[in-house]
Design a protein around this motif. Structure first.
Motif, PDB file in Angstrom:
ATOM      1  N   GLN A  57       0.833  -1.198   0.000  1.00  0.00           N
ATOM      2  CA  GLN A  57       0.000   0.000   0.000  1.00  0.00           C
ATOM      3  C   GLN A  57       0.875   1.259   0.000  1.00  0.00           C
ATOM      4  O   GLN A  57       0.553   2.244  -0.665  1.00  0.00           O
ATOM      5  CB  GLN A  57      -0.938   0.011   1.208  1.00  0.00           C
ATOM      6  CG  GLN A  57      -1.902   1.167   1.228  1.00  0.00           C
ATOM      7  CD  GLN A  57      -2.833   1.169   0.036  1.00  0.00           C
ATOM      8  OE1 GLN A  57      -3.370   0.138  -0.343  1.00  0.00           O
ATOM      9  NE2 GLN A  57      -3.033   2.323  -0.548  1.00  0.00           N
ATOM     10  N   PHE A  58       1.984   1.215   0.714  1.00  0.00           N
ATOM     11  CA  PHE A  58       2.907   2.350   0.742  1.00  0.00           C
ATOM     12  C   PHE A  58       3.449   2.616  -0.657  1.00  0.00           C
ATOM     13  O   PHE A  58       3.522   3.766  -1.095  1.00  0.00           O
ATOM     14  CB  PHE A  58       4.051   2.062   1.717  1.00  0.00           C
ATOM     15  CG  PHE A  58       4.851   3.275   2.081  1.00  0.00           C
ATOM     16  CD1 PHE A  58       4.473   4.056   3.157  1.00  0.00           C
ATOM     17  CD2 PHE A  58       5.969   3.642   1.362  1.00  0.00           C
ATOM     18  CE1 PHE A  58       5.197   5.183   3.515  1.00  0.00           C
ATOM     19  CE2 PHE A  58       6.707   4.761   1.699  1.00  0.00           C
ATOM     20  CZ  PHE A  58       6.317   5.535   2.776  1.00  0.00           C
ATOM     21  N   GLN A  59       3.801   1.551  -1.361  1.00  0.00           N
ATOM     22  CA  GLN A  59       4.311   1.697  -2.725  1.00  0.00           C
ATOM     23  C   GLN A  59       3.238   2.299  -3.638  1.00  0.00           C
ATOM     24  O   GLN A  59       3.529   3.178  -4.450  1.00  0.00           O
ATOM     25  CB  GLN A  59       4.764   0.353  -3.268  1.00  0.00           C
ATOM     26  CG  GLN A  59       5.317   0.425  -4.672  1.00  0.00           C
ATOM     27  CD  GLN A  59       5.644  -0.936  -5.239  1.00  0.00           C
ATOM     28  OE1 GLN A  59       5.498  -1.947  -4.558  1.00  0.00           O
ATOM     29  NE2 GLN A  59       6.072  -0.960  -6.471  1.00  0.00           N
ATOM     30  N   ILE A  60       2.001   1.875  -3.470  1.00  0.00           N
ATOM     31  CA  ILE A  60       0.897   2.408  -4.271  1.00  0.00           C
ATOM     32  C   ILE A  60       0.675   3.879  -3.950  1.00  0.00           C
ATOM     33  O   ILE A  60       0.454   4.705  -4.846  1.00  0.00           O
ATOM     34  CB  ILE A  60      -0.384   1.587  -4.040  1.00  0.00           C
ATOM     35  CG1 ILE A  60      -0.217   0.194  -4.631  1.00  0.00           C
ATOM     36  CG2 ILE A  60      -1.604   2.285  -4.623  1.00  0.00           C
ATOM     37  CD1 ILE A  60      -1.303  -0.781  -4.228  1.00  0.00           C
ATOM     38  N   ASP A  61       0.739   4.240  -2.661  1.00  0.00           N
ATOM     39  CA  ASP A  61       0.498   5.619  -2.248  1.00  0.00           C
ATOM     40  C   ASP A  61       1.588   6.576  -2.737  1.00  0.00           C
ATOM     41  O   ASP A  61       1.308   7.740  -2.998  1.00  0.00           O
ATOM     42  CB  ASP A  61       0.364   5.709  -0.728  1.00  0.00           C
ATOM     43  CG  ASP A  61      -0.916   5.074  -0.224  1.00  0.00           C
ATOM     44  OD1 ASP A  61      -1.834   4.860  -1.038  1.00  0.00           O
ATOM     45  OD2 ASP A  61      -1.002   4.788   0.983  1.00  0.00           O
ATOM     46  N   VAL A  62       2.811   6.093  -2.854  1.00  0.00           N
ATOM     47  CA  VAL A  62       3.881   6.928  -3.392  1.00  0.00           C
ATOM     48  C   VAL A  62       3.606   7.207  -4.870  1.00  0.00           C
ATOM     49  O   VAL A  62       3.873   8.288  -5.372  1.00  0.00           O
ATOM     50  CB  VAL A  62       5.259   6.259  -3.193  1.00  0.00           C
ATOM     51  CG1 VAL A  62       6.336   6.940  -3.997  1.00  0.00           C
ATOM     52  CG2 VAL A  62       5.630   6.261  -1.725  1.00  0.00           C
ATOM     53  N   GLY A  63       3.045   6.240  -5.562  1.00  0.00           N
ATOM     54  CA  GLY A  63       2.602   6.429  -6.940  1.00  0.00           C
ATOM     55  C   GLY A  63       3.735   6.489  -7.946  1.00  0.00           C
ATOM     56  O   GLY A  63       4.724   5.770  -7.837  1.00  0.00           O
ATOM     57  N   GLU A  64       3.589   7.391  -8.915  1.00  0.00           N
ATOM     58  CA  GLU A  64       4.551   7.498 -10.011  1.00  0.00           C
ATOM     59  C   GLU A  64       5.846   8.175  -9.602  1.00  0.00           C
ATOM     60  O   GLU A  64       6.779   8.242 -10.389  1.00  0.00           O
ATOM     61  CB  GLU A  64       3.924   8.282 -11.165  1.00  0.00           C
ATOM     62  CG  GLU A  64       2.755   7.598 -11.806  1.00  0.00           C
ATOM     63  CD  GLU A  64       2.169   8.424 -12.941  1.00  0.00           C
ATOM     64  OE1 GLU A  64       2.628   9.570 -13.143  1.00  0.00           O
ATOM     65  OE2 GLU A  64       1.270   7.932 -13.607  1.00  0.00           O
ATOM     66  N   ALA A  66       8.031   7.133  -7.636  1.00  0.00           N
ATOM     67  CA  ALA A  66       9.137   6.190  -7.453  1.00  0.00           C
ATOM     68  C   ALA A  66       8.827   4.849  -8.104  1.00  0.00           C
ATOM     69  O   ALA A  66       7.676   4.509  -8.340  1.00  0.00           O
ATOM     70  CB  ALA A  66       9.405   5.980  -5.974  1.00  0.00           C
ATOM     71  N   THR A  67       9.889   4.110  -8.355  1.00  0.00           N
ATOM     72  CA  THR A  67       9.765   2.748  -8.844  1.00  0.00           C
ATOM     73  C   THR A  67      10.423   1.808  -7.838  1.00  0.00           C
ATOM     74  O   THR A  67      11.339   2.204  -7.112  1.00  0.00           O
ATOM     75  CB  THR A  67      10.437   2.577 -10.220  1.00  0.00           C
ATOM     76  OG1 THR A  67      11.801   2.994 -10.117  1.00  0.00           O
ATOM     77  CG2 THR A  67       9.734   3.395 -11.276  1.00  0.00           C
ATOM     78  N   LEU A  68       9.968   0.578  -7.816  1.00  0.00           N
ATOM     79  CA  LEU A  68      10.481  -0.413  -6.874  1.00  0.00           C
ATOM     80  C   LEU A  68      11.812  -0.960  -7.372  1.00  0.00           C
ATOM     81  O   LEU A  68      11.910  -1.439  -8.495  1.00  0.00           O
ATOM     82  CB  LEU A  68       9.466  -1.553  -6.725  1.00  0.00           C
ATOM     83  CG  LEU A  68       9.797  -2.626  -5.710  1.00  0.00           C
ATOM     84  CD1 LEU A  68       9.715  -2.055  -4.306  1.00  0.00           C
ATOM     85  CD2 LEU A  68       8.843  -3.785  -5.843  1.00  0.00           C
ATOM     86  N   GLU A  69      12.842  -0.865  -6.518  1.00  0.00           N
ATOM     87  CA  GLU A  69      14.150  -1.390  -6.889  1.00  0.00           C
ATOM     88  C   GLU A  69      14.383  -2.770  -6.282  1.00  0.00           C
ATOM     89  O   GLU A  69      14.957  -3.650  -6.900  1.00  0.00           O
ATOM     90  CB  GLU A  69      15.257  -0.451  -6.424  1.00  0.00           C
ATOM     91  CG  GLU A  69      16.638  -0.925  -6.837  1.00  0.00           C
ATOM     92  CD  GLU A  69      17.732  -0.034  -6.297  1.00  0.00           C
ATOM     93  OE1 GLU A  69      18.544   0.447  -7.107  1.00  0.00           O
ATOM     94  OE2 GLU A  69      17.776   0.173  -5.078  1.00  0.00           O
ATOM     95  N   VAL A  81      12.639  -1.089  -1.333  1.00  0.00           N
ATOM     96  CA  VAL A  81      13.527   0.017  -1.674  1.00  0.00           C
ATOM     97  C   VAL A  81      12.921   0.728  -2.875  1.00  0.00           C
ATOM     98  O   VAL A  81      12.673   0.108  -3.911  1.00  0.00           O
ATOM     99  CB  VAL A  81      14.954  -0.471  -2.000  1.00  0.00           C
ATOM    100  CG1 VAL A  81      15.839   0.700  -2.390  1.00  0.00           C
ATOM    101  CG2 VAL A  81      15.536  -1.220  -0.825  1.00  0.00           C
ATOM    102  N   LEU A  82      12.660   2.027  -2.714  1.00  0.00           N
ATOM    103  CA  LEU A  82      12.067   2.832  -3.766  1.00  0.00           C
ATOM    104  C   LEU A  82      13.114   3.790  -4.329  1.00  0.00           C
ATOM    105  O   LEU A  82      13.864   4.404  -3.577  1.00  0.00           O
ATOM    106  CB  LEU A  82      10.880   3.630  -3.218  1.00  0.00           C
ATOM    107  CG  LEU A  82       9.757   2.798  -2.610  1.00  0.00           C
ATOM    108  CD1 LEU A  82       8.751   3.706  -1.912  1.00  0.00           C
ATOM    109  CD2 LEU A  82       9.071   1.967  -3.669  1.00  0.00           C
ATOM    110  N   VAL A  83      13.140   3.889  -5.653  1.00  0.00           N
ATOM    111  CA  VAL A  83      14.074   4.762  -6.351  1.00  0.00           C
ATOM    112  C   VAL A  83      13.265   5.852  -7.047  1.00  0.00           C
ATOM    113  O   VAL A  83      12.228   5.566  -7.645  1.00  0.00           O
ATOM    114  CB  VAL A  83      14.885   3.963  -7.393  1.00  0.00           C
ATOM    115  CG1 VAL A  83      15.846   4.857  -8.137  1.00  0.00           C
ATOM    116  CG2 VAL A  83      15.616   2.831  -6.724  1.00  0.00           C
ATOM    117  N   PRO A  84      13.719   7.106  -6.984  1.00  0.00           N
ATOM    118  CA  PRO A  84      12.960   8.178  -7.632  1.00  0.00           C
ATOM    119  C   PRO A  84      12.857   7.968  -9.136  1.00  0.00           C
ATOM    120  O   PRO A  84      13.795   7.488  -9.774  1.00  0.00           O
ATOM    121  CB  PRO A  84      13.742   9.437  -7.298  1.00  0.00           C
ATOM    122  CG  PRO A  84      15.026   9.012  -6.745  1.00  0.00           C
ATOM    123  CD  PRO A  84      14.919   7.603  -6.319  1.00  0.00           C
TER     124      PRO A  84
END
Length: 100
Positions: A57-64, A66-69, A81-84
């Protein structure tokens, strides 16, 4: 590019979640990587599904932004780990130059 860490529990409150989400968005806009960690201790290991759901859900809320590394949902210390997103960062840097 630095690596910033945000830690939370699987049963985090709504306000605390929003504070961490805003911090992650700020770090990503500054061009830093963000590592979101959920630690499970003892009996909390039984709520592994909630922790995985929270990270997704955190990854979804960050949205576009960041991308998942990378991710790890197997150990007691789960993380993503999220990358801008480079395209959005370039747009954000170009906009102030156009306004001058």
């Amino acid at each position: 590019m630095d690596l910033k860490e945000l830690k939370m529990g699987y049963n985090i409150d709504v306000h605390d979640y929003s504070v961490r989400l805003k911090a992650a968005q700020k770090f990503l806009k500054d061009g830093d990587k963000v590592k979101v960690i959920v630690n499970l201790k003892g009996r909390e290991n039984e709520f592994r599904a909630k922790a995985v759901e929270l990270l997704k859900q955190f990854q979804i809320d960050v949205g576009e932004l960041a991308t998942l590394e990378g991710k790890n949902f197997k150990d007691r210390n789960m993380f993503i780990v999220l990358v801008p997103n480079k395209i959005l960062l370039q747009k954000a840097q170009d906009q102030p130059k156009e306004n001058d």
